[in-house]
Design a protein around this motif. Structure first.
Motif, mmCIF file in Angstrom:
data_model
loop_
_atom_site.group_PDB
_atom_site.id
_atom_site.type_symbol
_atom_site.label_atom_id
_atom_site.label_comp_id
_atom_site.label_asym_id
_atom_site.label_seq_id
_atom_site.Cartn_x
_atom_site.Cartn_y
_atom_site.Cartn_z
ATOM 1 N N ASP A 109 0.832 -1.215 0.000
ATOM 2 C CA ASP A 109 0.000 0.000 0.000
ATOM 3 C C ASP A 109 0.860 1.256 0.000
ATOM 4 O O ASP A 109 0.650 2.175 -0.784
ATOM 5 C CB ASP A 109 -0.893 0.041 1.250
ATOM 6 C CG ASP A 109 -2.009 -0.992 1.187
ATOM 7 O OD1 ASP A 109 -2.185 -1.598 0.110
ATOM 8 O OD2 ASP A 109 -2.686 -1.201 2.214
ATOM 9 N N LYS A 110 1.812 1.295 0.950
ATOM 10 C CA LYS A 110 2.589 2.531 1.103
ATOM 11 C C LYS A 110 3.540 2.735 -0.073
ATOM 12 O O LYS A 110 3.738 3.863 -0.526
ATOM 13 C CB LYS A 110 3.359 2.529 2.430
ATOM 14 C CG LYS A 110 2.435 2.690 3.643
ATOM 15 C CD LYS A 110 3.207 2.995 4.921
ATOM 16 C CE LYS A 110 2.236 3.183 6.078
ATOM 17 N NZ LYS A 110 2.900 3.544 7.336
ATOM 18 N N ALA A 111 4.130 1.654 -0.581
ATOM 19 C CA ALA A 111 5.033 1.781 -1.731
ATOM 20 C C ALA A 111 4.227 2.205 -2.956
ATOM 21 O O ALA A 111 4.667 3.040 -3.745
ATOM 22 C CB ALA A 111 5.760 0.464 -1.990
ATOM 23 N N GLU A 145 -6.131 -3.863 13.646
ATOM 24 C CA GLU A 145 -6.218 -4.977 12.688
ATOM 25 C C GLU A 145 -5.128 -4.909 11.611
ATOM 26 O O GLU A 145 -4.617 -5.947 11.170
ATOM 27 C CB GLU A 145 -7.621 -4.941 12.054
ATOM 28 C CG GLU A 145 -7.860 -5.916 10.940
ATOM 29 C CD GLU A 145 -7.774 -7.370 11.363
ATOM 30 O OE1 GLU A 145 -8.277 -7.697 12.453
ATOM 31 O OE2 GLU A 145 -7.202 -8.172 10.597
ATOM 32 N N ASP A 146 -4.749 -3.698 11.200
ATOM 33 C CA ASP A 146 -3.766 -3.576 10.108
ATOM 34 C C ASP A 146 -2.407 -4.171 10.461
ATOM 35 O O ASP A 146 -1.606 -4.443 9.580
ATOM 36 C CB ASP A 146 -3.606 -2.102 9.694
ATOM 37 C CG ASP A 146 -3.006 -1.256 10.805
ATOM 38 O OD1 ASP A 146 -3.530 -1.274 11.940
ATOM 39 O OD2 ASP A 146 -2.003 -0.562 10.557
ATOM 40 N N GLN A 147 -2.146 -4.385 11.741
ATOM 41 C CA GLN A 147 -0.846 -4.905 12.151
ATOM 42 C C GLN A 147 -0.833 -6.414 12.379
ATOM 43 O O GLN A 147 0.187 -6.982 12.768
ATOM 44 C CB GLN A 147 -0.338 -4.173 13.398
ATOM 45 C CG GLN A 147 -0.061 -2.703 13.162
ATOM 46 C CD GLN A 147 0.951 -2.493 12.043
ATOM 47 O OE1 GLN A 147 1.975 -3.154 11.974
ATOM 48 N NE2 GLN A 147 0.643 -1.576 11.131
ATOM 49 N N MET A 193 -8.358 4.809 8.344
ATOM 50 C CA MET A 193 -7.924 6.126 8.803
ATOM 51 C C MET A 193 -6.427 6.002 9.062
ATOM 52 O O MET A 193 -5.977 5.026 9.647
ATOM 53 C CB MET A 193 -8.678 6.510 10.080
ATOM 54 C CG MET A 193 -8.668 7.994 10.373
ATOM 55 S SD MET A 193 -9.674 8.448 11.826
ATOM 56 C CE MET A 193 -11.313 8.601 11.128
ATOM 57 N N SER A 194 -5.655 6.978 8.593
ATOM 58 C CA SER A 194 -4.196 6.828 8.620
ATOM 59 C C SER A 194 -3.512 8.145 8.957
ATOM 60 O O SER A 194 -3.993 9.216 8.582
ATOM 61 C CB SER A 194 -3.738 6.335 7.242
ATOM 62 O OG SER A 194 -2.381 6.618 7.017
ATOM 63 N N THR A 195 -2.385 8.050 9.658
ATOM 64 C CA THR A 195 -1.646 9.262 10.010
ATOM 65 C C THR A 195 -0.986 9.874 8.783
ATOM 66 O O THR A 195 -0.942 11.096 8.644
ATOM 67 C CB THR A 195 -0.541 8.943 11.035
ATOM 68 O OG1 THR A 195 -1.068 8.085 12.031
ATOM 69 C CG2 THR A 195 -0.030 10.199 11.678
ATOM 70 N N THR A 196 -0.462 9.036 7.899
ATOM 71 C CA THR A 196 0.306 9.572 6.776
ATOM 72 C C THR A 196 -0.436 9.463 5.442
ATOM 73 O O THR A 196 -0.133 10.198 4.522
ATOM 74 C CB THR A 196 1.669 8.854 6.616
ATOM 75 O OG1 THR A 196 1.429 7.441 6.504
ATOM 76 C CG2 THR A 196 2.558 9.113 7.817
ATOM 77 N N GLY A 197 -1.411 8.560 5.357
ATOM 78 C CA GLY A 197 -2.017 8.338 4.044
ATOM 79 C C GLY A 197 -3.481 8.715 3.940
ATOM 80 O O GLY A 197 -4.121 8.416 2.940
#
Ligand code: ATP
Ligand code: MG
Length: 331
Positions: A109-111, A145-147, A193-197
């Motif tokens: 996702d992040k890449a 859950e994402d972790q 919901m995300s801090t950076t994305g």
């Protein structure tokens, strides 16, 4: 029972972090020996400014203290202050698989959405996270859950290490909340919901003013229906139901029952009001705590000292088991 979890000091933390992780962190203080870490080394995996990072560590520490972490009942520290995390990361590289790392959804996702450099640190993030937990031989890892996938990877790493080098590390378990483990962005309810994305309007920050919270909930994306019920084709409403259940400490079923026939407008307003009330005392404590940086720094230093003692002990065993460095006479 030893508990470990970490949070990234990247910008302001949000309602998802609060409900998915921090509520459990606070409860963990009564359930075991809890270590909580501001993972500044993880924050280096995405573009950042050095000065802003230093400040964000204080912002995040103040948020955690405001949420109810008590330095007398848990060990709160900054990851980079305990160098054992970095050393164990490298040592674990020999028991973590390249193939498994390529399957991590967070990396993909992040890449995939990165506008700048995709760092190798982003790829290696789960190994550093494995080291964070394994270096304390923690048994439980409270996360959202994402972790889950990253905790699975660290379990594999610990098992492979023990199989290859002898029983040394503890195989930890994820602790994921029943409700609110995956809070979604209010504007893009198919994304977490995300801090950076995340989107600015879709992310509710713990320190948001009441007016901002009300506005974000009122403009939350829903669907064309009218029933306040969870359904796969109603991600927006389902998310709001989960949020209200988590904030009220009740179940999604109870929320559905109490808004039977109410309509979306009244429901959104009720969620907004409940969240405002939920976060108001946290925000007030945050303002007070954030004002005294040297007090926060003292807490982090004392935490690091305690953390280092535990981590150093594990590293003696790890190095010895792996044949790294001289044989040591222990105690
Ligand atoms: P980023 O999206 O940049 O990774 P983040 O919002 O996930 O940032 P982290 O500091 O990486 O923040 O996560 C801290 C904790 O919050 C982790 O335990 C994570 O599982 C949990 N968490 C993060 N986002 C959510 C969410 N939307 N709902 C529930 N829990 C979440
Ligand atoms: Mg994250």
């Amino acid at each position: 029972m030893r508990i470990f979890s970490g949070i990234q000091p990247t910008g302001r933390k949000h309602l998802g972090n609060y409900i998915g992780a921090l509520v459990q962190w606070v409860a963990g203080q009564d359930r075991g020996d809890a270590l909580y870490c501001l993972v500044d080394l993880h924050a280096l995996t995405v573009p950042y400014e050095p000065e802003a990072l230093r400040d964000a560590v204080y912002d995040t520490a103040a948020t955690l203290l405001a949420a109810g972490l008590d330095p007398n009942r848990c060990i709160l520290f900054r990851q980079s202050d305990v160098q054992e995390h970095s050393e164990l990361t490298w040592l674990l590289s020999s028991v973590t698989s390249y193939g498994e790392l390529t399957r991590m959804t967070q990396f993909k996702d992040k890449a995939g959405s990165a506008r700048e450099l995709v760092t190798s640190g982003l790829f290696f993030y789960p190994v550093l996270m494995a080291a964070d937990v394994l270096v304390y031989r923690a048994e439980e890892v409270p996360v959202g859950e994402d972790q889950r996938q990253h905790v699975e990877l660290m379990r594999d790493a610990a098992e492979r290490f023990n199989g290859r080098f002898g029983e040394t590390l503890v195989v930890p378990e994820a602790r994921i909340p029943g409700v609110g483990a995956r809070i979604m962005d209010l504007q893009f309810p198919e994304r977490k919901m995300s801090t950076t994305g995340g989107s600015p309007q879709g992310t509710v920050y713990v320190t948001d003013e009441p007016a901002a919270i009300l506005k974000k909930f009122r403009s939350a994306v829903t669907d064309s229906g009218t029933d306040v019920v969870r359904a796969p084709d109603k991600p927006g409403i389902s998310n709001l139901i989960d949020i209200l259940a988590a904030v009220r400490g009740s179940s999604p079923e109870e929320v559905e029952a109490s808004f039977n026939g109410a309509g979306y407008g009244a429901f959104k307003q009720a969620v907004a009001d409940a969240v405002v009330e939920y976060l108001a005392p946290v925000r007030a404590r945050y303002e007070e705590l954030r004002a005294d940086e040297s007090a926060i720094e003292r807490i982090l230093e004392q935490g690091a000292e305690k953390a280092r003692a535990i981590a150093a002990d594990t590293m003696l065993d790890v190095r010895e088991a792996m044949g790294v460095g001289p044989v040591r006479a222990r105690r």
